[in-house]
Write a protein that holds these residues in place. Structure first.
Motif, short mmCIF file in Angstrom:
data_model
loop_
_atom_site.label_atom_id
_atom_site.label_comp_id
_atom_site.label_asym_id
_atom_site.label_seq_id
_atom_site.Cartn_x
_atom_site.Cartn_y
_atom_site.Cartn_z
N MET A 43 -38.26 3.01 -6.06
CA MET A 43 -37.58 2.64 -7.30
C MET A 43 -38.36 1.53 -8.00
O MET A 43 -38.79 0.57 -7.36
N ALA A 44 -38.53 1.69 -9.30
CA ALA A 44 -39.15 0.63 -10.10
C ALA A 44 -38.31 -0.63 -10.00
O ALA A 44 -37.08 -0.56 -9.85
N ASP A 45 -38.95 -1.77 -10.11
CA ASP A 45 -38.29 -3.05 -9.91
C ASP A 45 -37.73 -3.60 -11.23
O ASP A 45 -38.49 -3.93 -12.13
N GLY A 46 -36.43 -3.66 -11.35
CA GLY A 46 -35.79 -4.25 -12.53
C GLY A 46 -35.50 -3.25 -13.62
O GLY A 46 -36.06 -2.16 -13.67
N ILE A 47 -34.62 -3.64 -14.51
CA ILE A 47 -34.15 -2.74 -15.56
C ILE A 47 -35.26 -2.31 -16.51
O ILE A 47 -35.36 -1.13 -16.86
N ASP A 48 -36.12 -3.23 -16.93
CA ASP A 48 -37.19 -2.86 -17.87
C ASP A 48 -38.11 -1.81 -17.28
O ASP A 48 -38.43 -0.81 -17.93
N ALA A 49 -38.54 -2.02 -16.04
CA ALA A 49 -39.44 -1.07 -15.38
C ALA A 49 -38.74 0.26 -15.12
O ALA A 49 -39.36 1.33 -15.24
N GLN A 50 -37.46 0.22 -14.79
CA GLN A 50 -36.72 1.47 -14.56
C GLN A 50 -36.57 2.27 -15.84
O GLN A 50 -36.76 3.49 -15.83
N ILE A 51 -36.26 1.62 -16.93
CA ILE A 51 -36.14 2.33 -18.21
C ILE A 51 -37.47 3.00 -18.55
O ILE A 51 -37.51 4.19 -18.92
#
Length: 126
Positions: A43-51
């Motif tokens: 999983m990408a780390d944090g909301i910005d990276a996940q979006i």
């Protein structure tokens, strides 16, 4: 009407009983994508990276069927915290061009694998 199932190694493999996308005629239904890296399944780390990863994953599936995010006519987004709604709008302005697709934004209690953001889409391929 013909129907085909789309799979690409450039987006995360399905983590359940579903296909990455299904094409029915000129319409393509992209399954929900979360912020998993397709190579590592991390999983990408944090909301910005996940979006960002979610939109990259959707773009990869769209490309696998011969389309792009420019072909999206309907986008559904799901946020664990609606306080991040503006971040989604900012990312959409980078990944989509006007006129933007129709969209629904839904606040949810939780998402698979502890994701903070998920999106699915419908494409129209003329």
């Amino acid at each position: 009407m013909s129907r085909s199932y789309i799979s690409t190694p450039f987006a995360p493999a399905a983590i359940g009983a579903y296909s990455q996308a299904v094409r029915a005629g000129q319409t393509v239904y992209l399954s929900g994508q979360i912020g998993l890296d397709p190579q590592t399944q991390a999983m990408a780390d944090g909301i910005d990276a996940q979006i960002e990863q979610v939109f990259q994953n959707l773009a990869a599936v769209a490309k696998a069927v011969g389309g792009s995010l420019d072909d999206v006519v309907k986008l559904n987004v799901y946020l664990v915290d609606l306080a991040h709604f503006n971040k989604v709008n900012e990312a959409m302005s980078r990944h989509f061009q006007t006129p933007y697709p129709a969209r629904a934004a839904v606040g949810v209690k939780e998402l698979p694998r502890g994701a903070l953001f998920e999106a699915d889409a419908v494409l129209w391929l003329a």
